[in-house]
Scaffold this motif. Structure first.
Motif, PDB file in Angstrom:
ATOM      1  N   ILE A 197       0.857  -1.626  -0.123  1.00 55.67           N
ATOM      2  CA  ILE A 197      -0.070   0.031  -0.319  1.00 55.67           C
ATOM      3  C   ILE A 197       0.827   1.103   0.090  1.00 55.67           C
ATOM      4  N   GLY A 198       2.285   1.193   0.864  1.00 46.76           N
ATOM      5  CA  GLY A 198       2.992   2.619   0.569  1.00 46.76           C
ATOM      6  C   GLY A 198       3.103   2.442  -0.195  1.00 46.76           C
ATOM      7  N   LEU A 199       3.766   1.448  -1.578  1.00 45.20           N
ATOM      8  CA  LEU A 199       3.982   1.890  -3.121  1.00 45.20           C
ATOM      9  C   LEU A 199       3.064   2.199  -3.484  1.00 45.20           C
ATOM     10  N   ALA A 252      -1.489  -4.648  -4.374  1.00 41.51           N
ATOM     11  CA  ALA A 252      -2.154  -3.621  -3.694  1.00 41.51           C
ATOM     12  C   ALA A 252      -2.702  -2.685  -5.248  1.00 41.51           C
ATOM     13  N   ILE A 253      -3.763  -2.311  -5.550  1.00 40.12           N
ATOM     14  CA  ILE A 253      -3.792  -1.923  -6.725  1.00 40.12           C
ATOM     15  C   ILE A 253      -5.193  -0.835  -6.795  1.00 40.12           C
ATOM     16  N   GLY A 254      -5.195  -0.290  -6.910  1.00 44.79           N
ATOM     17  CA  GLY A 254      -6.266   1.025  -7.089  1.00 44.79           C
ATOM     18  C   GLY A 254      -6.108   2.312  -8.181  1.00 44.79           C
ATOM     19  N   THR A 255      -6.760   3.245  -8.388  1.00 44.47           N
ATOM     20  CA  THR A 255      -6.843   4.124  -8.782  1.00 44.47           C
ATOM     21  C   THR A 255      -7.187   5.668  -8.482  1.00 44.47           C
ATOM     22  N   ALA A 256      -5.913   6.032  -8.524  1.00 42.87           N
ATOM     23  CA  ALA A 256      -5.213   7.644  -8.311  1.00 42.87           C
ATOM     24  C   ALA A 256      -6.623   8.629  -9.204  1.00 42.87           C
ATOM     25  N   VAL A 257      -7.242   9.319  -8.524  1.00 41.21           N
ATOM     26  CA  VAL A 257      -7.606  10.800  -8.497  1.00 41.21           C
ATOM     27  C   VAL A 257      -7.457  12.033  -8.302  1.00 41.21           C
ATOM     28  N   LYS A 258      -8.033  12.831  -9.052  1.00 40.82           N
ATOM     29  CA  LYS A 258      -7.830  14.570  -9.375  1.00 40.82           C
ATOM     30  C   LYS A 258      -9.445  15.152  -8.852  1.00 40.82           C
ATOM     31  N   ARG A 259      -9.061  16.169  -7.822  1.00 40.03           N
ATOM     32  CA  ARG A 259     -10.498  16.623  -8.714  1.00 40.03           C
ATOM     33  C   ARG A 259      -9.978  17.707  -9.596  1.00 40.03           C
ATOM     34  N   PHE A 260     -10.919  18.087 -11.251  1.00 39.06           N
ATOM     35  CA  PHE A 260     -11.147  19.077 -11.589  1.00 39.06           C
ATOM     36  C   PHE A 260     -12.494  20.206 -12.148  1.00 39.06           C
ATOM     37  N   GLU A 261     -12.333  20.779 -12.027  1.00 39.76           N
ATOM     38  CA  GLU A 261     -13.296  22.309 -12.459  1.00 39.76           C
ATOM     39  C   GLU A 261     -13.289  21.663 -13.726  1.00 39.76           C
ATOM     40  N   GLY A 262     -14.830  21.766 -13.776  1.00 38.49           N
ATOM     41  CA  GLY A 262     -16.187  21.950 -14.713  1.00 38.49           C
ATOM     42  C   GLY A 262     -16.357  20.234 -14.906  1.00 38.49           C
TER      43      GLY A 262
END
Length: 378
Positions: free
Chosen positions: A296-298, A329-339
């Motif tokens: 998870i740290g990776l 461990a595997i997942g998706t990194a997400v980021k907030r985007f305006e609009g």
């Protein structure tokens, strides 16, 4: 004209809302032989460890040829798109059969030629379209790999002591990222800025393993220009992705990490003795905890490097490797985007209903149940 479709009622309903009608099932196949040179090369490479390039190339070529034949069949049927595309590998009398399967769709407003192919089924395609993504092409990345005799000897010596076997961790981490990189390169070749709906499969193949990632190369008009060179990647389901985008978040990158650990001789003996009595095996508890935290740290570090806000949909997998323990461990990194928002405010019920199997077979091999365009079952 009679249509022979693999789409379910829920899929057809969802696609109807986006202007699509069902078309025929399409398939393409190819039977390959590795041949003497391929087997010899694989044997040599597997001693060294890491990717077995000869086998990777043969499998890649076979999958591509089967896919191209399926595409040609879709063109012959006059389809505008292919949904539920799969790429399977089967052994057949000492050879290997590659099979691509999908279901054609056509748009009510017409359009010339085949416009897209996607790994998404009809429900997932609805979610993808409503989230603002234009599907372009089914893409995959694969790598055939071996831990190798050299890595096995070093790892075997190190497994005497408790802790991470870095040689094994490095092989697994490298191959998993290599498959992802190759899929992204395919997406760039069709001017995509995203690969969504990624699925990962690891399977044994002639004494080694193949790891394959599949997804849909897509284009989102609101993504910054930088993503044309480094497309976003996501293993969220299209329904989950729709929910995140509805809240103003976009997937940025699929992140993954692997840690391989050993109990060591002393820890192994202690765990073995404790297994005869009731209660916690503390040696295994602490080892798995350490491996989980490391993996998870990776992915936490990888997400931080790209400036992500969160990592969502994290899945963890534990496998035993001949006395060693692999934790991924595997997942998706997400980021907030305006609009960034979805086209509609809610998903229709039909987009989230899971279809039920109405034919169930527990036979193996040739007589196993296969769902048209959706891979193998039971």
């Amino acid at each position: 004209m009679l249509i022979m479709s693999g789409l379910s009622g829920n899929e057809m309903y969802c696609l109807h809302l986006k202007g699509y009608a069902p078309g025929d099932l399409v398939l393409g196949n190819s039977v390959y032989s590795l041949g003497f040179l391929g087997n010899l090369g694989a044997g040599i490479s597997s001693i060294i460890g890491g990717e077995v390039g000869q086998v990777t190339q043969v499998i890649h070529d076979g999958r591509v040829q089967a896919f191209n034949r399926m595409v040609q069949e879709a063109i012959n049927h006059g389809g505008n798109g292919i949904t539920s595309v799969t790429s399977d590998l089967k052994t057949f009398r000492g050879n290997v059969e590659f099979l691509s399967l999908g279901s054609c769709v056509s748009h009510r407003e017409g359009g010339e030629g085949l416009q897209f192919s996607t790994s998404s089924d009809g429900q997932e395609l609805y979610c993808q379209l409503d989230a603002g993504f234009e599907p372009l092409r089914f893409v995959f990345g694969n790598v055939a790999y071996s831990i190798g005799l050299g890595g096995g000897i070093i790892g075997g010596l190190k497994s005497i002591a408790r802790g991470e076997i870095k040689e094994f961790s490095d092989v697994f981490n490298h191959t998993r990222h290599l498959a992802l990189d190759r899929m992204v390169q395919e997406a760039r070749s069709v001017n995509a800025n995203a690969v969504v709906g990624i699925q990962t499969t690891v399977m044994p193949f002639r004494g080694i393993h193949e790891m394959m990632m599949t997804g849909t190369a897509s284009f989102h008009p609101q993504l910054p220009a930088e993503y044309s060179q480094a497309p976003i990647t996501s293993d969220l389901t299209c329904e989950e992705m729709w929910n995140m985008i509805n809240m103003g978040y976009l997937p940025v990158k699929l992140v993954l990490g692997t840690a391989v650990y050993s109990l060591g001789i002393v820890g192994g003996v202690a765990a073995f003795l404790k297994s005869f009595s009731r209660g916690e095996v503390s040696e295994l508890t602490s080892l798995i905890y350490e491996a989980r935290e490391h993996a998870i740290g990776l992915i936490r570090d990888e997400a931080s490097e790209i400036g992500a806000d969160d990592v969502v949909g994290i899945k963890t997998h534990v496998h035993e490797l001949g006395g060693l323990i692999e934790f991924m461990a595997i997942g998706t990194a997400v980021k907030r985007f305006e609009g960034i928002r979805t086209v509609t405010s809610t998903l229709p019920t039909q987009a989230v209903i899971r279809d039920k199997d109405t034919w169930i077979s527990h036979e193996q091999g040739l007589f196993a149940t296969v769902k048209s365009g959706k891979g193998a079952d039971g």
